[in-house]
Enzyme design. Structure first.
Site, PDB file in Angstrom:
ATOM      1  N   TYR A  95      10.684  11.489  -6.811  1.00 48.29           N
ATOM      2  CA  TYR A  95      10.020  10.532  -5.927  1.00 48.29           C
ATOM      3  C   TYR A  95       9.634  11.182  -4.596  1.00 48.29           C
ATOM      4  CZ  TYR A  95       8.789   5.678  -5.028  1.00 48.29           C
ATOM      5  OH  TYR A  95       8.106   4.518  -4.813  1.00 48.29           O
ATOM      6  N   LYS A 140       9.095   5.741   2.225  1.00 45.44           N
ATOM      7  CA  LYS A 140       9.749   4.436   2.100  1.00 45.44           C
ATOM      8  C   LYS A 140      10.902   4.304   3.097  1.00 45.44           C
ATOM      9  CE  LYS A 140       7.160   2.657  -1.112  1.00 45.44           C
ATOM     10  NZ  LYS A 140       6.040   1.820  -0.643  1.00 45.44           N
ATOM     11  N   ILE A 200       0.832  -1.204   0.000  1.00 44.51           N
ATOM     12  CA  ILE A 200       0.000   0.000   0.000  1.00 44.51           C
ATOM     13  C   ILE A 200       0.868   1.256   0.000  1.00 44.51           C
ATOM     14  CG2 ILE A 200      -1.479   1.365   1.543  1.00 44.51           C
ATOM     15  CD1 ILE A 200      -2.672  -1.285   2.509  1.00 44.51           C
TER      16      ILE A 200
HETATM   17  P1  NAP Z   1      -1.125  -0.423  -6.955  1.00 44.36           P
HETATM   18  O1  NAP Z   1      -1.566  -1.609  -7.704  1.00 44.36           O
HETATM   19  O2  NAP Z   1      -1.734   0.890  -7.300  1.00 44.36           O
HETATM   20  O3  NAP Z   1      -1.263  -0.726  -5.390  1.00 44.36           O
HETATM   21  C1  NAP Z   1      -1.239   0.295  -4.407  1.00 44.36           C
HETATM   22  C2  NAP Z   1      -2.354  -0.024  -3.466  1.00 44.36           C
HETATM   23  O4  NAP Z   1      -2.365   0.841  -2.310  1.00 44.36           O
HETATM   24  C3  NAP Z   1      -3.706   0.168  -4.154  1.00 44.36           C
HETATM   25  O5  NAP Z   1      -4.480  -0.993  -3.961  1.00 44.36           O
HETATM   26  C4  NAP Z   1      -4.242   1.359  -3.423  1.00 44.36           C
HETATM   27  O6  NAP Z   1      -5.636   1.500  -3.467  1.00 44.36           O
HETATM   28  C5  NAP Z   1      -3.721   1.081  -2.046  1.00 44.36           C
HETATM   29  N1  NAP Z   1      -4.015   2.184  -1.127  1.00 44.36           N
HETATM   30  C6  NAP Z   1      -3.790   3.496  -1.322  1.00 44.36           C
HETATM   31  N2  NAP Z   1      -4.309   4.192  -0.287  1.00 44.36           N
HETATM   32  C7  NAP Z   1      -4.863   3.299   0.562  1.00 44.36           C
HETATM   33  C8  NAP Z   1      -5.574   3.389   1.772  1.00 44.36           C
HETATM   34  N3  NAP Z   1      -5.800   4.570   2.362  1.00 44.36           N
HETATM   35  N4  NAP Z   1      -6.017   2.247   2.370  1.00 44.36           N
HETATM   36  C9  NAP Z   1      -5.793   1.044   1.811  1.00 44.36           C
HETATM   37  N5  NAP Z   1      -5.131   0.886   0.643  1.00 44.36           N
HETATM   38  C10 NAP Z   1      -4.679   2.001   0.028  1.00 44.36           C
HETATM   39  O7  NAP Z   1       0.460  -0.209  -7.131  1.00 44.36           O
HETATM   40  P2  NAP Z   1       1.728  -1.137  -6.759  1.00 44.36           P
HETATM   41  O8  NAP Z   1       2.827  -0.580  -7.585  1.00 44.36           O
HETATM   42  O9  NAP Z   1       1.379  -2.551  -6.839  1.00 44.36           O
HETATM   43  O10 NAP Z   1       2.031  -0.712  -5.255  1.00 44.36           O
HETATM   44  C11 NAP Z   1       2.135  -1.644  -4.193  1.00 44.36           C
HETATM   45  C12 NAP Z   1       3.319  -1.305  -3.305  1.00 44.36           C
HETATM   46  O11 NAP Z   1       4.526  -1.533  -4.047  1.00 44.36           O
HETATM   47  C13 NAP Z   1       3.375   0.138  -2.847  1.00 44.36           C
HETATM   48  O12 NAP Z   1       3.857   0.185  -1.522  1.00 44.36           O
HETATM   49  C14 NAP Z   1       4.414   0.738  -3.790  1.00 44.36           C
HETATM   50  O13 NAP Z   1       5.020   1.901  -3.278  1.00 44.36           O
HETATM   51  C15 NAP Z   1       5.363  -0.422  -3.872  1.00 44.36           C
HETATM   52  N6  NAP Z   1       6.350  -0.370  -4.948  1.00 44.36           N
HETATM   53  C16 NAP Z   1       5.933  -0.219  -6.240  1.00 44.36           C
HETATM   54  C17 NAP Z   1       6.879  -0.179  -7.260  1.00 44.36           C
HETATM   55  C18 NAP Z   1       6.459  -0.005  -8.699  1.00 44.36           C
HETATM   56  O14 NAP Z   1       7.297   0.358  -9.522  1.00 44.36           O
HETATM   57  N7  NAP Z   1       5.203  -0.252  -9.046  1.00 44.36           N
HETATM   58  C19 NAP Z   1       8.243  -0.297  -6.969  1.00 44.36           C
HETATM   59  C20 NAP Z   1       8.627  -0.470  -5.640  1.00 44.36           C
HETATM   60  C21 NAP Z   1       7.676  -0.500  -4.634  1.00 44.36           C
HETATM   61  P3  NAP Z   1      -6.213   2.732  -4.399  1.00 44.36           P
HETATM   62  O15 NAP Z   1      -5.926   2.344  -5.806  1.00 44.36           O
HETATM   63  O16 NAP Z   1      -7.647   2.801  -4.051  1.00 44.36           O
HETATM   64  O17 NAP Z   1      -5.487   3.967  -3.995  1.00 44.36           O
END
Ligand code: NAP
Length: 266
Positions: free
Chosen positions: A155, A162, A92
């Protein structure tokens, strides 16, 4: 025999099929885990329910992690339904668009609070509620990014979140370790997801990572799922407080030269 046979895994953060949380969920499911899913808001329901159906999961709870009552309700339902948790996944993150991009010096107090609350504090809030359900030990994991360690363009507030998440990982690991609960984080390379679309210049990050990473490729949600499986299953039994990079090796580089630039050195 699956590596997750008999284990209950609760995954927060599936938004759609591209979500890292979904890559992790699928891998856990393939290895025999019983899955419970939680998603952020009503708008996501229509995308999450069909995914849950694909893996025969009928425990799908809406929970906004900024809402303590919603968290209490969700963990109470988990207790009623499963009686325990073996693995908790926090996938999240959220920041206001204006706090990603622009100048770092302009990050607002409210934007800082929002990003840190949703993306970092929520892990503590979830861990506190999961601890009593991890009666036979357990594994918690979250997702972080290299911007916590080194400056990445634009970022900004999420880099601070993070860094906090990584520190929280170590302190939780120390706090919960005596109960056999392990806490780790995966530092994933860039993956095209909904959340990532909010980072200015993300396409460039993808292009550049693919060109310069030692493995010369991007990482997938499956790659992250594989490492999550190692951390969540008994394979990772003595691993806690770690930040594990799943980034095709990007983080080991000092000077990041493209293959063309490298060729010029020969
Ligand atoms: P994602 O599919 O958009 O997932 C992010 C999730 O966080 C969504 O389900 C979002 O829901 C949820 N969220 C946001 N606010 C929230 C709240 N108040 N309560 C509960 N859930 C909430 O994107 P993702 O890339 O897979 O991200 C997952 C994790 O991986 C995050 O921590 C991200 O920073 C990390 N990450 C991502 C990458 C990358 O390049 N994609 C790289 C490194 C780390 P909503 O859509 O409703 O906001």
């Amino acid at each position: 025999m699956g590596l997750m046979d008999g284990k209950v895994a609760i995954v927060f953060g599936v938004a759609n099929k591209n979500s890292i949380a979904w890559g992790i969920t699928r891998r856990f499911h393939e290895e025999g885990a019983t899955i419970g899913l939680s998603y952020a808001g009503e708008a996501l329901k229509k995308r999450v329910l069909p995914l849950a159906e694909e893996i025969g999961c009928d425990f799908v709870e809406e929970c906004d992690v900024t809402d303590d009552e919603a968290l209490d309700r969700t963990f109470e339902r988990i207790r009623e339904r499963f009686g325990r948790i073996d693995t908790l996944v926090h996938s999240i993150a959220f920041a206001n668009r204006e706090d990603l991009g622009g100048r770092f010096v302009n990050i607002s107090r409210e934007g800082f609070k929002t990003a840190l609350d949703i993306s970092a504090y929520s892990l503590i809030a979830m861990a506190r509620r999961a601890e009593p359900l991890m009666t036979e030990g357990g594994s918690m994991l979250s997702l972080t990014y290299y911007a916590a360690e080194k400056v990445m363009p634009k970022y900004h507030v999420m880099a601070i979140a993070k860094a906090a998440l990584e520190t929280i990982t170590r302190y939780l690991a120390n706090d919960l370790g005596p109960k056999g609960i392990r806490v780790n984080a995966i530092s994933a390379g860039p993956i095209k997801t909904l959340a990532a679309a909010g980072v200015p210049g993300f396409r460039l990050m993808l292009k550049y990572s693919e060109q310069v990473s030692p493995l010369r490729r991007l990482v997938t949600t499956e790659d992250v799922g594989n490492t999550a499986l190692y951390l969540a299953s008994d394979l990772g039994s003595a691993v806690t407080g770690e930040i594990i990079h799943v980034d095709a090796g990007y983080n080991i580089l000092g000077l990041t030269l493209t293959p063309d630039e490298l060729a010029e050195l020969d």
